[in-house]
Enzyme design. Structure first.
Site: not given
Length: 500
Positions: A231-232, A236, A253, A287
């Site tokens: 995600g963003s 994270g 990630e 991403c």
């Protein structure tokens, strides 16, 4: 095929997808496709407990036998590729080719994991003590929590699940609230494989539908030794410290602000094609999307007009129609974020081409935009910020060292590439003094990684690695074992501890 028929073909009951509080809408046209019942925190705790119990059984199953379950899952995915790929397009807004490609990625990782199931190898290590054998071995870790994002609603789970399952770990999945129906369909396909396999312990593969509270339960549980979250960067920063607080492992990630350097010797036709897919594929919502372009001043005036011409030829519309290359943004918030970024770019000296809402020839109710090319005088603050939309910032450079420095001068470090036929430039880009990203390509774009290489990045991208190479080690625990087969008891480092 009608949506209800499509859902039935994937093993789901359409009636079971109604009556809940989580409203799921298709970004294609904004229509409601489900109202799902959300799991409670108590449900999440129960799922974690089932997975913990399943681990006690699954960890003792031989690796090649565990691989057989994943092989059967790959077979079921092959049989349902067209239907699941179409559902991905409906729920995530990807064009059909990308929806099918995502399912193929699931199939590929299953194939990879099946082979891996016979190669969970350790090392034999030379011991300094005579009559001793020292070895490094790998053992199953425990239940793995997977938190996935909307843009790859099924592939990211499969990267984790296929490896975790052959490594001996159960999997607990919390999909994005924006794309839960594809997740439920994937689990229905997995159950078909489990039935064929026979003897799969209850709780080996769990799914949790819901929002933040469900994710927090998963992240905070000491019974889940590994959390893999996609995600963003903002997400994270919350997940990583929470997992670390209980001394668990996290595989993150996160964001990417990926760049290409186009050098004087580059094949410009190839570069334009790579830029186009990298920057506008999935409507800029990967991403690994190409977001920054550094072009040498000697080829700038040739490349940029060719790129604008190519952008003008891109077909925008329903991702369910053949021939469309760009579908919708996931929702209004994404559209608004794109417009805010473009306004900031203009304020910081940028010249914007495209980036406007498209209403003609597209389904009403979706947020369709023309991909934007933004010519910037320098790498300003907005360029260093990742906006999850089809915005490509283009900048001119004179010296290769200058371009490389700017390439690395962002917080993110996922994917990168260079287009050149100069060996020195290519090798420098791949060297320790070159790209600081987890993925570095020469004459290939930033997007579209193969599953054979470990996927992930550095800095604010999180440092995690999924998919191929030796990424399987994240899902196992390492043990150093020493056997003394002599009649003596020598100590390491020559220590003498003699009572007589």
């Amino acid at each position: 095929m009608e949506l209800h028929d499509l859902i039935r073909s994937l093993g789901l009951d359409p009636d079971a997808l109604t009556g809940g509080t989580l409203v799921v809408r298709s970004p294609v046209d904004g229509t409601e496709i489900a109202r799902l019942h959300e799991n409670t925190e108590a449900d999440a705790a129960a799922a974690i407990e089932r997975a913990s119990n399943a681990f006690l059984n699954w960890r003792t199953v031989p690796g090649p036998r565990r691989g057989e379950l994943v092989r059967l899952f790959g077979e079921e995915l092959r049989a349902h590729k067209a239907e699941l790929g179409r559902l991905v397009s409906i729920e995530a807004g990807k064009i059909l080719q990308e929806g099918l490609g995502e399912v193929q990625e699931m199939i590929d990782i299953c194939d990879f994991a099946v082979g891996l199931s016979r190669q969970l190898y350790g090392l034999t290590i030379a011991s300094e003590r005579p009559g001793h054998r020292m070895a490094e071995t790998w053992h199953p870790l425990g239940p793995v929590g997977v938190i996935s994002a909307f843009n790859f609603p099924v592939a990211v789970w499969s990267w984790n699940a296929a490896l975790a399952l052959v490594c001996g770990d159960p999997v607990i999945w919390k999909p994005s609230e924006k794309t839960p129906v594809t997740a439920l369909a994937t689990m229905a396909i997995f159950r078909k494989a489990a039935e064929r396999f026979g003897g799969v312990p209850d709780g080996l593969a769990e799914i949790l539908i819901g929002g933040r509270a469900i994710g927090e339960t998963l992240v905070d549980s000491p019974k889940v030794p590994l959390i893999s979250a996609t995600g963003s960067t903002r997400m994270g920063r919350e997940v990583g410290p929470r997992v670390a607080q209980r001394l668990g492992r996290s595989l993150l990630e996160l964001g990417g602000n990926n760049a290409m350097i186009v050098c004087p010797s580059a094949d410009l036709d190839m570069a334009v094609r790579a830029i186009l897919f990298g920057a506008v594929g999935t409507a800029g919502q990967r991403c690994t999307t190409l977001r920054r372009l550094f072009v040498h001043e000697s080829v700038y005036d040739k490349l940029v007009p060719a790129l604008k011409q190519a952008y003008g030829a891109v077909s925008i519309g329903s991702p369910l129609e053949q021939g469309k290359l760009v579908g919708p943004l996931i929702d209004k918030a994404s559209f608004d974020g794109m417009q805010t970024a473009l306004a900031a770019a203009r304020d910081q000296g940028g010249t914007v081409t495209g980036g406007v809402q498209v209403t003609a020839g597209v389904p009403a109710g979706g947020f369709y935009v023309s991909p934007a090319i933004v010519e910037m005088p320098a790498q300003s603050d907005i360029v260093k910020h990742e906006t999850f939309a089809p915005i490509l910032y283009v900048m001119k450079y004179r010296e290769f060292g200058q371009a490389l420095m700017q390439h690395n001068d962002v917080p993110q470090g996922l994917s990168s590439c260079i287009f050149t036929t100069d060996m020195r430039e290519a090798e420098t880009f791949l060297s320790a003094a070159g790209s600081d990203c987890g993925i570095a390509n020469v004459n290939i774009g930033t997007s579209g990684a193969e599953i054979g290489g470990a996927f992930g990045g550095e800095k604010e991208t999180g440092g995690g690695r999924e998919s191929g190479s030796d990424a399987w080690k994240a899902y196992m625990r390492r043990q150093t074992a020493t056997v003394n087969y002599s009649r003596e008891l020598p100590l390491a480092q020559g220590i003498v501890f003699d009572l007589g």
